[in-house]
Design a protein around this motif. Structure first.
Motif, PDB file in Angstrom:
ATOM      1  N   THR A 134      67.469 -10.399 -75.984  1.00  0.00           N
ATOM      2  CA  THR A 134      66.845 -11.048 -75.376  1.00  0.00           C
ATOM      3  C   THR A 134      66.476 -11.489 -74.297  1.00  0.00           C
ATOM      4  OG1 THR A 134      67.859 -12.955 -76.151  1.00  0.00           O
ATOM      5  CG2 THR A 134      67.669 -13.001 -78.156  1.00  0.00           C
ATOM      6  N   GLN A 135      65.528 -12.310 -74.173  1.00  0.00           N
ATOM      7  CA  GLN A 135      64.997 -12.594 -72.528  1.00  0.00           C
ATOM      8  C   GLN A 135      66.638 -13.143 -72.254  1.00  0.00           C
ATOM      9  OE1 GLN A 135      61.082 -13.479 -72.101  1.00  0.00           O
ATOM     10  NE2 GLN A 135      60.075 -11.670 -72.241  1.00  0.00           N
ATOM     11  N   ARG A 136      67.092 -13.971 -73.003  1.00  0.00           N
ATOM     12  CA  ARG A 136      67.988 -15.674 -71.934  1.00  0.00           C
ATOM     13  C   ARG A 136      69.763 -14.208 -71.522  1.00  0.00           C
ATOM     14  NH1 ARG A 136      66.887 -17.487 -76.946  1.00  0.00           N
ATOM     15  NH2 ARG A 136      68.536 -17.125 -78.233  1.00  0.00           N
ATOM     16  N   ASP A 137      69.349 -12.606 -72.185  1.00  0.00           N
ATOM     17  CA  ASP A 137      70.350 -11.846 -71.970  1.00  0.00           C
ATOM     18  C   ASP A 137      70.432 -11.196 -70.884  1.00  0.00           C
ATOM     19  OD1 ASP A 137      71.624 -12.484 -74.294  1.00  0.00           O
ATOM     20  OD2 ASP A 137      71.081 -11.324 -75.654  1.00  0.00           O
ATOM     21  N   VAL A 138      69.619 -11.519 -70.302  1.00  0.00           N
ATOM     22  CA  VAL A 138      69.542 -10.594 -68.461  1.00  0.00           C
ATOM     23  C   VAL A 138      68.688 -11.363 -67.647  1.00  0.00           C
ATOM     24  CG1 VAL A 138      66.945  -8.623 -67.858  1.00  0.00           C
ATOM     25  CG2 VAL A 138      68.595  -8.370 -70.438  1.00  0.00           C
ATOM     26  N   ARG A 139      68.898 -10.899 -67.044  1.00  0.00           N
ATOM     27  CA  ARG A 139      69.319 -12.256 -65.333  1.00  0.00           C
ATOM     28  C   ARG A 139      69.608 -11.491 -64.004  1.00  0.00           C
ATOM     29  NH1 ARG A 139      71.317 -17.725 -66.708  1.00  0.00           N
ATOM     30  NH2 ARG A 139      71.335 -17.747 -68.445  1.00  0.00           N
ATOM     31  N   LEU A 159      70.838  -6.877 -61.392  1.00  0.00           N
ATOM     32  CA  LEU A 159      70.059  -7.115 -62.850  1.00  0.00           C
ATOM     33  C   LEU A 159      71.636  -7.546 -63.430  1.00  0.00           C
ATOM     34  CD1 LEU A 159      67.250  -7.628 -64.242  1.00  0.00           C
ATOM     35  CD2 LEU A 159      68.032  -5.323 -64.980  1.00  0.00           C
ATOM     36  N   LEU A 160      71.653  -8.383 -64.037  1.00  0.00           N
ATOM     37  CA  LEU A 160      72.678  -8.790 -65.107  1.00  0.00           C
ATOM     38  C   LEU A 160      72.862  -8.956 -66.832  1.00  0.00           C
ATOM     39  CD1 LEU A 160      74.704 -11.480 -63.522  1.00  0.00           C
ATOM     40  CD2 LEU A 160      74.951  -8.694 -62.877  1.00  0.00           C
ATOM     41  N   VAL A 161      73.263  -7.339 -67.376  1.00  0.00           N
ATOM     42  CA  VAL A 161      72.634  -7.818 -68.832  1.00  0.00           C
ATOM     43  C   VAL A 161      73.932  -7.900 -69.453  1.00  0.00           C
ATOM     44  CG1 VAL A 161      71.457  -6.041 -70.818  1.00  0.00           C
ATOM     45  CG2 VAL A 161      71.107  -5.846 -68.425  1.00  0.00           C
ATOM     46  N   LYS A 162      73.357  -8.720 -70.851  1.00  0.00           N
ATOM     47  CA  LYS A 162      74.424  -8.939 -71.361  1.00  0.00           C
ATOM     48  C   LYS A 162      74.164  -8.257 -72.701  1.00  0.00           C
ATOM     49  CE  LYS A 162      77.864 -12.292 -71.029  1.00  0.00           C
ATOM     50  NZ  LYS A 162      78.608 -13.578 -70.763  1.00  0.00           N
ATOM     51  N   LEU A 163      75.280  -7.334 -73.475  1.00  0.00           N
ATOM     52  CA  LEU A 163      75.196  -7.176 -74.646  1.00  0.00           C
ATOM     53  C   LEU A 163      75.625  -7.295 -75.686  1.00  0.00           C
ATOM     54  CD1 LEU A 163      75.589  -3.183 -73.973  1.00  0.00           C
ATOM     55  CD2 LEU A 163      73.232  -4.353 -73.764  1.00  0.00           C
ATOM     56  N   PRO A 164      75.271  -7.393 -77.143  1.00  0.00           N
ATOM     57  CA  PRO A 164      75.525  -7.630 -78.397  1.00  0.00           C
ATOM     58  C   PRO A 164      76.662  -6.642 -78.661  1.00  0.00           C
ATOM     59  CG  PRO A 164      73.683  -7.086 -78.722  1.00  0.00           C
ATOM     60  CD  PRO A 164      74.283  -6.665 -76.999  1.00  0.00           C
ATOM     61  N   ALA A 217      60.351   2.097 -58.964  1.00  0.00           N
ATOM     62  CA  ALA A 217      58.891   1.274 -58.070  1.00  0.00           C
ATOM     63  C   ALA A 217      59.496   0.795 -56.612  1.00  0.00           C
ATOM     64  CB  ALA A 217      59.362  -0.210 -59.088  1.00  0.00           C
ATOM     65  N   GLY A 218      60.266   1.490 -56.273  1.00  0.00           N
ATOM     66  CA  GLY A 218      60.925   1.271 -54.830  1.00  0.00           C
ATOM     67  C   GLY A 218      62.304  -0.125 -54.568  1.00  0.00           C
ATOM     68  N   ILE A 219      62.840  -0.892 -55.385  1.00  0.00           N
ATOM     69  CA  ILE A 219      63.717  -1.740 -55.669  1.00  0.00           C
ATOM     70  C   ILE A 219      64.158  -1.209 -55.384  1.00  0.00           C
ATOM     71  CG2 ILE A 219      63.907  -4.278 -56.396  1.00  0.00           C
ATOM     72  CD1 ILE A 219      61.331  -4.333 -58.269  1.00  0.00           C
ATOM     73  N   ASP A 220      65.173  -2.413 -54.365  1.00  0.00           N
ATOM     74  CA  ASP A 220      66.628  -1.431 -54.221  1.00  0.00           C
ATOM     75  C   ASP A 220      67.686  -2.738 -54.376  1.00  0.00           C
ATOM     76  OD1 ASP A 220      69.064  -0.999 -53.406  1.00  0.00           O
ATOM     77  OD2 ASP A 220      69.065  -1.705 -50.349  1.00  0.00           O
ATOM     78  N   ALA A 221      68.295  -2.565 -56.049  1.00  0.00           N
ATOM     79  CA  ALA A 221      68.597  -3.315 -56.594  1.00  0.00           C
ATOM     80  C   ALA A 221      69.740  -2.668 -57.289  1.00  0.00           C
ATOM     81  CB  ALA A 221      67.914  -3.848 -58.213  1.00  0.00           C
ATOM     82  N   SER A 222      71.099  -3.156 -57.572  1.00  0.00           N
ATOM     83  CA  SER A 222      71.597  -2.643 -58.913  1.00  0.00           C
ATOM     84  C   SER A 222      71.755  -3.010 -60.582  1.00  0.00           C
ATOM     85  CB  SER A 222      72.790  -2.915 -58.058  1.00  0.00           C
ATOM     86  OG  SER A 222      73.702  -4.251 -58.207  1.00  0.00           O
ATOM     87  N   VAL A 223      72.177  -2.887 -61.254  1.00  0.00           N
ATOM     88  CA  VAL A 223      72.639  -2.555 -62.877  1.00  0.00           C
ATOM     89  C   VAL A 223      74.008  -2.779 -63.319  1.00  0.00           C
ATOM     90  CG1 VAL A 223      71.668  -2.525 -65.040  1.00  0.00           C
ATOM     91  CG2 VAL A 223      70.220  -1.893 -63.318  1.00  0.00           C
ATOM     92  N   ARG A 224      74.104  -4.645 -63.262  1.00  0.00           N
ATOM     93  CA  ARG A 224      75.420  -4.177 -64.537  1.00  0.00           C
ATOM     94  C   ARG A 224      75.617  -5.096 -65.771  1.00  0.00           C
ATOM     95  NH1 ARG A 224      80.031  -8.865 -62.212  1.00  0.00           N
ATOM     96  NH2 ARG A 224      79.311 -10.407 -62.738  1.00  0.00           N
TER      97      ARG A 224
END
Length: 242
Positions: free
Chosen positions: A112-117, A125-130, A207-214
């Protein structure tokens, strides 16, 4: 001859200077107004054209949810079990070698959107998976091998059938036990983590966004550097934008 009197008009240099000063002031005001308008237009265009990481993350999230389930890792295990039966003073035993395949899956429909911050301070970008789910085991029936001591008991009773049933049940339990071991679970989480990170990171880079994903899992222990409390979920961002 009469004297001719010529009247010399007064000089008006002071009046012209005042006019020029006023004109210069008006030009300055117009220039400032033009700069202000240009600044406003640039801000408006930048706001419209600059990519928003939360918008891109929301689109990526919907794309993942449509996949329903993700299986990024699979492993093959072999169970070797032995059952023994004793009856009427007689005994017999059978050994079963059972290979099987296990797949590790994540139910993306539960995201859900609550799991992506979005952590703006760290541009992360923080993603919490089931939690991981195990599908299987899918037993390779053609590769099953059985070995038994036979004996009189196997001829006068249904001991063979009982031993075979017990071995198959124990074999499937052993395959699952191996699949839940710490090492294959870590390998499965890492493979799933990398797949999800790529799914979110690629659109951000495009999109040219300098960001990491965890990416983390709901059934993993929370580390000391976890920043979920200081980040904003997509649900919160969307709610504030309304």
């Amino acid at each position: 001859m009469a004297d001719e009197v010529t009247t010399i008009p007064p000089r008006r240099g002071g009046t012209l200077g005042g006019f020029l000063a006023k004109a210069a002031g008006i030009l300055v005001l117009l220039a400032l107004a033009a700069l202000l308008i240009l600044w406003v237009v640039q801000r408006y265009v930048a706001a419209r054209l600059s990519p928003d990481p939360t918008t891109i993350a929301s689109a990526s999230l919907e794309g993942l949810r449509e996949q329903n389930r993700l299986s990024a890792f699979a492993a093959r295990y072999v169970a070797v079990v032995t059952s023994r039966q004793t009856q009427m003073g007689l005994s017999t035993e059978k050994t079963l070698i059972m290979p099987g395949m296990v797949r590790y899956e994540v139910d993306l429909g539960k995201l859900t959107q609550r799991d992506v911050r979005w952590d703006a301070a760290h541009r992360q970008l923080l993603v919490k998976l089931p939690g991981l789910e195990i599908d299987g085991p899918q037993v390779d029936l053609a590769a099953i091998r059985e070995y038994g001591s036979g004996g009189l008991l196997s001829h006068i009773t249904d001991a063979d059938q009982r031993l075979e049933t017990a071995n198959r049940k124990a074999g499937q339990a052993e395959l699952l036990h191996q699949a839940r071991d710490a090492m294959p679970m870590k390998l499965a989480r890492d493979a799933t983590r990398h797949a999800i990170e790529r799914s979110f990171a690629m659109p951000l880079r495009a999109a040219g966004i300098d960001a990491s994903v965890r990416v983390s899992f709901a059934d993993e222990p929370v580390s000391n550097d976890e920043r979920w409390d200081v980040s904003r979920s997509l649900e919160e961002v969307t709610a504030n934008a309304r």
